[in-house]
Design an enzyme around this catalytic site. Structure first.
Site, short mmCIF file in Angstrom:
data_model
loop_
_atom_site.label_atom_id
_atom_site.label_comp_id
_atom_site.label_asym_id
_atom_site.label_seq_id
_atom_site.Cartn_x
_atom_site.Cartn_y
_atom_site.Cartn_z
N ARG A 1 0.58 11.78 -10.30
CA ARG A 1 1.30 10.30 -9.89
C ARG A 1 2.69 10.21 -10.66
O ARG A 1 3.62 9.47 -10.45
CB ARG A 1 0.30 9.07 -10.60
N PHE B 1 -1.30 16.72 3.06
CA PHE B 1 -1.73 16.01 2.03
C PHE B 1 -0.42 16.03 0.99
O PHE B 1 0.30 17.00 0.38
CB PHE B 1 -2.76 16.43 1.04
N GLU C 1 0.80 -1.23 -0.07
CA GLU C 1 -0.01 0.01 0.20
C GLU C 1 0.91 1.34 0.01
O GLU C 1 2.20 1.09 0.60
CB GLU C 1 -0.81 -0.07 1.33
N ASP C 2 0.41 2.39 -0.43
CA ASP C 2 1.27 3.49 -0.78
C ASP C 2 1.06 4.19 0.84
O ASP C 2 2.08 4.67 1.20
CB ASP C 2 0.70 4.37 -1.64
N ASP D 1 -3.63 6.16 6.17
CA ASP D 1 -4.07 7.61 6.62
C ASP D 1 -4.88 7.39 8.14
O ASP D 1 -3.92 6.95 9.11
CB ASP D 1 -5.05 8.08 5.60
N1 HPA Z 1 -1.91 11.75 -0.54
C1 HPA Z 1 -2.53 11.12 -1.50
N2 HPA Z 1 -3.62 10.02 -1.02
C2 HPA Z 1 -3.74 9.98 0.06
C3 HPA Z 1 -3.21 10.71 1.15
C4 HPA Z 1 -2.39 11.71 0.82
O1 HPA Z 1 -1.90 12.58 1.77
N3 HPA Z 1 -3.77 10.54 2.39
C5 HPA Z 1 -4.64 9.39 2.07
N4 HPA Z 1 -4.55 9.23 0.79
MG MG Z 2 -3.54 3.77 -1.25
#
Ligand code: HPA
Ligand code: MG
Length: 224
Positions: free
Chosen positions: A200, A187, A134-135, A138
């Site tokens: 991206r 963000f 996962e990236d 949150d």
């Molecule tokens: N950036 C992009 N996607 C996200 C973020 C963020 O800071 N937080 C949760 N999803």
């Molecule tokens: Mg993600």
């Protein structure tokens, strides 16, 4: 399974000036600063790959890439794991890859819902050692919901690798097994993280500015 420590980026971190690094011209006006330069991302992933490799040992691993945000992290992480596979004569981790897609964000607000909008048949996860890639974590709610879904398919184990964990007061307290960086509540975009599908195509992880948020905001049409 280890719960490795993140590199903690403090709240007061000013980041790096865009003028010190290379940033696409089309985003120059839209970013506040560079929070994590791409070289540091790569160096950190190299270590995460080693930690995962040592944790999994000889067992096969099914990497489950959470698209779209996880695609760069997943490719770079698996590249580095397969490099270890080549160089370690005595131990190697057979890896296969599967993809899922969730949607949970519009603009930068959580809708609180996750929708699985793509992916293979998850029943193939039965008995597997799954590594969710996962990236960003949150609040942790999305990941907890996803884990709830995945456990229903009876995998043998589930590990989670997240490149970023955001420090949120609203956090559920969820922590991934492997984490690259713990970041302030801002963000961020780049390295496959998007804002309404933009950014991206940016190598560094950057803080978006008000201009960028405004420029790429989703405009709601009447009646839609
Ligand atoms: N950036 C992009 N996607 C996200 C973020 C963020 O800071 N937080 C949760 N999803
Ligand atoms: Mg993600």
């Amino acid at each position: 399974m280890v719960n490795s420590q993140c590199i903690e980026i403090p709240d007061g971190h000013k980041g790096y000036s865009l003028s010190n690094f290379c940033v696409p011209k089309h985003y120059e006006e839209d970013l506040e600063n560079i929070m994590i330069p791409s070289g540091l991302i790569q160096d950190r992933i190299e270590r995460l790959a080693r930690d995962i490799f040592q944790d999994v040992k000889d067992e096969p691993l099914t990497a489950l890439c959470v698209l779209k945000g996880g695609y760069r992290f997943c490719t770079d992480l698996l590249d580095k794991i397969t490099t270890l596979n080549r160089s370690h004569g005595s131990v190697s981790v057979p890896v296969n890859v599967d993809f899922i897609r969730l949607k949970s964000y519009e603009n930068d607000e959580s809708t609180g819902e996750i929708h699985v909008v793509g992916g293979d048949n998850l029943s193939s996860l039965q008995g597997q050692n799954v590594l969710v890639v996962e990236d960003i974590i949150d609040t942790g709610r999305t990941m907890q919901k996803l884990l709830g879904i995945l456990w229903k398919y009876n995998p043998k184990t589930i590990r989670v690798a997240s490149l970023l964990v955001k420090r949120r007061t609203e956090s559920t307290g969820y922590r991934p097994n492997f984490c690259g960086f713990e970041i302030p509540d801002k963000f961020v975009v780049g390295y496959a993280l998007d804002y309404n599908e933009y950014f991206r195509d940016l190598n560094h992880i950057c803080v978006i500015n008000e201009n960028g948020k405004h420029k790429y905001a989703v405009t709601k049409q009447n009646g839609s």
